[in-house]
Design an enzyme around this catalytic site. Structure first.
Site, PDB file in Angstrom:
ATOM      1  N   GLU A   3       0.829  -1.205   0.000  1.00 45.36           N
ATOM      2  CA  GLU A   3       0.000   0.000   0.000  1.00 45.36           C
ATOM      3  C   GLU A   3       0.859   1.249   0.000  1.00 45.36           C
ATOM      4  O   GLU A   3       0.632   2.194  -0.776  1.00 45.36           O
ATOM      5  CB  GLU A   3      -0.929   0.000   1.216  1.00 45.36           C
ATOM      6  CG  GLU A   3      -1.827   1.229   1.306  1.00 45.36           C
ATOM      7  CD  GLU A   3      -2.707   1.351   0.073  1.00 45.36           C
ATOM      8  OE1 GLU A   3      -2.425   2.228  -0.770  1.00 45.36           O
ATOM      9  OE2 GLU A   3      -3.649   0.574  -0.044  1.00 45.36           O
ATOM     10  N   ASP A  57       1.148   3.903  -3.185  1.00 46.24           N
ATOM     11  CA  ASP A  57       0.781   5.315  -3.039  1.00 46.24           C
ATOM     12  C   ASP A  57       1.919   6.238  -3.463  1.00 46.24           C
ATOM     13  O   ASP A  57       1.724   7.189  -4.220  1.00 46.24           O
ATOM     14  CB  ASP A  57       0.397   5.603  -1.581  1.00 46.24           C
ATOM     15  CG  ASP A  57      -0.905   4.963  -1.170  1.00 46.24           C
ATOM     16  OD1 ASP A  57      -1.693   4.601  -2.055  1.00 46.24           O
ATOM     17  OD2 ASP A  57      -1.137   4.816   0.041  1.00 46.24           O
ATOM     18  N   SER A 116      -7.021   1.891  -4.246  1.00 44.24           N
ATOM     19  CA  SER A 116      -5.846   2.490  -3.619  1.00 44.24           C
ATOM     20  C   SER A 116      -4.986   3.209  -4.636  1.00 44.24           C
ATOM     21  O   SER A 116      -4.311   4.189  -4.303  1.00 44.24           O
ATOM     22  CB  SER A 116      -4.999   1.417  -2.930  1.00 44.24           C
ATOM     23  OG  SER A 116      -5.473   1.135  -1.648  1.00 44.24           O
TER      24      SER A 116
END
Length: 548
Positions: free
Chosen positions: A258, A262, A471
């Site tokens: 994650e 990002d 995401s």
């Protein structure tokens, strides 16, 4: 301290059972900290009203709309009388941080605390209401952290992944369908015709509730793409977590994928921007609130774009938590900060079907459902040459689907009055906030090339596919906003009303009219699958020029 019979229930503090795990008849041991949030000394301005703080600095505005020192003193005094220690307080963030043992907190707030074991980890657990003496009923707006069970999860997808140990993940992925080649984030930006800027002068804040990154690995990744590494900084704040990268990217207990997704998406598309990472200590509602508040009230770095790829079912969040997050997001609107939030990866249900709380009904993800954020849904793209040949709603059976639907908590915002938001499925009542607002590539089949903990995604040798999930869409849009801010020479801030007001003829969006996310089906115009659609960056910049 007041007698327990004199205490009154704090409005909105009811805690549902949620993912309780195995509840033990044990009281939590040792000391821990809790956040008490107090009312504002001046109410935030109405959406269409005059803003007395329009010319104030971020810090001045924080004090103007922050807590009254007398309220802070009242809360601190009560805490100390109750046997709790005041650790810190903040007028801007309206918080009093207190520490003590379970017995002291139980006396102070009339709650019963127990232990809940989830996935082998022990958490504090409570249900029902929090209680306060009458003299604090109007002063205190919430008490966060008594229950520290995880609320939010990261919204990325790799293979047929279900949360669990790395071994189970590997077994699930290897027999999966052929591995997609994946796209670099810069390629995806090109497909969406992002305007030719690099985010110079902009500051993107990324909120993480776990995991970590290694700078050397980021340098390798950006170097392989021929992109100069952006400046990436970890921002400490009181009670923050740490940059804690693991060694196994397949282990979701340390969600490095994650964090790297990002940073690599935002950094590849806006390498001229400063990337700030704010780590929270865990995924509880208290930590989520503390991290968001730290970002919004950061008067040193002054981020003007926020990317959040974490969330949980709106219906499992307490009202006090949703209200406090909403207050921070309203404040962000007033200082011209754009907040991009992933809409979730479990379709209209917003639950993994194996979750014990799944009731077969539609739900939306929070904080994507808050009306002061830009909710980011997902699509799947098919590419021919260097352009998108086809784009549909992301719905990959067995491996995720874009979140979207209608809130059961937040009222319909004015900017959605003419969007055609329907009533929530399975729930009679007034039409409320529709989710998402916008969309972008999220399917694993058309996913992103990522480097994490030494592992390349996709990796045909081990059967690992590219990385997908909404995401990726939150930083994809955050980087676009950074480019647009640079082009306009000022932040677009809370851009939702302007986006919804853009005429179809502007060409700012590719309307997605094919597919569904479960209970909702894509259709012309806004819909609860992909919102207004995916962006045409150049046309969106043209549409926003002169309007923000």
């Amino acid at each position: 301290m007041a007698n327990s019979s004199d205490l009154v229930a704090l409005k909105g503090s009811t805690k549902k059972v949620g993912a309780q795990g195995d509840v033990l008849d044990e009281v939590p041991e040792g000391e821990f900290e809790v956040t008490i949030v107090v009312r504002r000394r001046n109410p935030l301005p109405p959406n269409e009203g005059e803003d007395d703080s329009a010319e104030m600095s971020r810090e001045e505005r924080g004090l103007y709309y922050g807590a009254d020192p007398e309220d802070i003193d009242k809360v601190a005094s009560y805490a100390q009388t109750s046997g709790l220690q005041v650790v810190s307080s903040s007028l801007q963030r309206r918080t009093v941080r207190v520490a003590g043992d379970a017995a002291s907190f139980q006396r102070a707030f009339g709650v019963e605390l127990k232990i809940s074991v989830l996935d082998g980890k022990r958490y504090r657990y409570r249900t029902g209401d929090i209680y306060l003496p009458p003299e604090l009923q109007l002063v205190v707006t919430s008490v966060l952290g008594l229950d520290n069970r995880p609320f939010a999860k990261p919204h990325y997808r790799v293979g047929k992944l279900k949360p669990g140990p790395a071994e189970a993940f590997a077994r699930a992925v290897i027999p999966a369908a052929p591995v997609a080649s994946g796209f670099s984030p810069a390629q995806v930006a090109g497909f969406y015709h992002y305007p030719p800027y690099d985010g110079t002068g902009q500051t993107i804040a990324i909120l993480e509730l776990g995991g970590g990154f290694r700078q050397t690995e980021l340098d390798t990744y950006f170097g392989q793409l021929g992109i100069k590494s952006p400046l990436v900084k970890v921002v400490p704040y009181p009670g923050c977590g740490t940059n804690n990268p693991g060694t196994n990217p397949l282990d979701q207990t340390n969600p490095d994928v994650e964090v790297m997704l990002d940073i690599q998406v935002a950094g590849s598309i806006a390498p001229g921007a400063t990337i700030l990472v704010y780590f929270a200590p865990d995924a509880s509602d208290d930590s989520f609130f503390q991290a968001l508040s730290a970002i919004v009230h950061d008067t040193t770095n002054n981020p003007n774009v926020i990317s959040i790829s974490w969330g949980g079912s709106e219906d499992l969040a307490s009202d006090q938590f949703k209200n406090e997050m909403d207050q921070v997001l309203q404040f962000a609107k007033g200082i011209h900060v754009t907040v991009c939030v992933a809409a979730g990866d479990n379709g209209s249900a917003d639950f993994d079907p194996t979750n014990v709380n799944f009731d077969g009904r539609s739900h939306v993800d929070f904080p994507a459902s808050d009306p002061f954020v830009l909710g980011c849904g997902g699509t799947m793209i098919t590419v021919g040459g260097n352009s998108i040949a086809n784009e549909v709603t992301w719905n990959s059976p067995g491996n995720g689907s874009t979140g979207g639907g209608v809130s059961r908590f937040f009222d319909l915002p004015d900017y959605q009055n003419n969007a055609g938001v329907p009533a929530a499925m399975n729930l009679p009542g007034p039409v409320k906030r529709g989710v998402p607002d916008v969309a972008g590539n999220a399917a694993e089949e058309s996913g992103y090339r990522i480097l994490c903990d030494g592992q390349i995604f996709p990796d045909p040798a081990s059967g690992l596919p590219a990385v997908g999930g909404t995401s990726a869409v939150a930083p994809l849009w955050a980087a676009l906003i950074a480019r647009i801010n640079q082009a306009l020479g000022k932040p677009v801030g809370f851009v939702n009303p302007t986006l919804y007001a853009l005429p179809v003829a502007s060409g700012a969006f590719q309307d997605i009219t094919v597919g569904n996310n479960g209970d909702y089906t894509a259709a012309p115009g806004w819909d609860p699958c992909t919102g207004l659609g995916s962006p045409n960056g150049v046309q969106l910049l043209n549409g926003l020029s002169g309007r923000v």
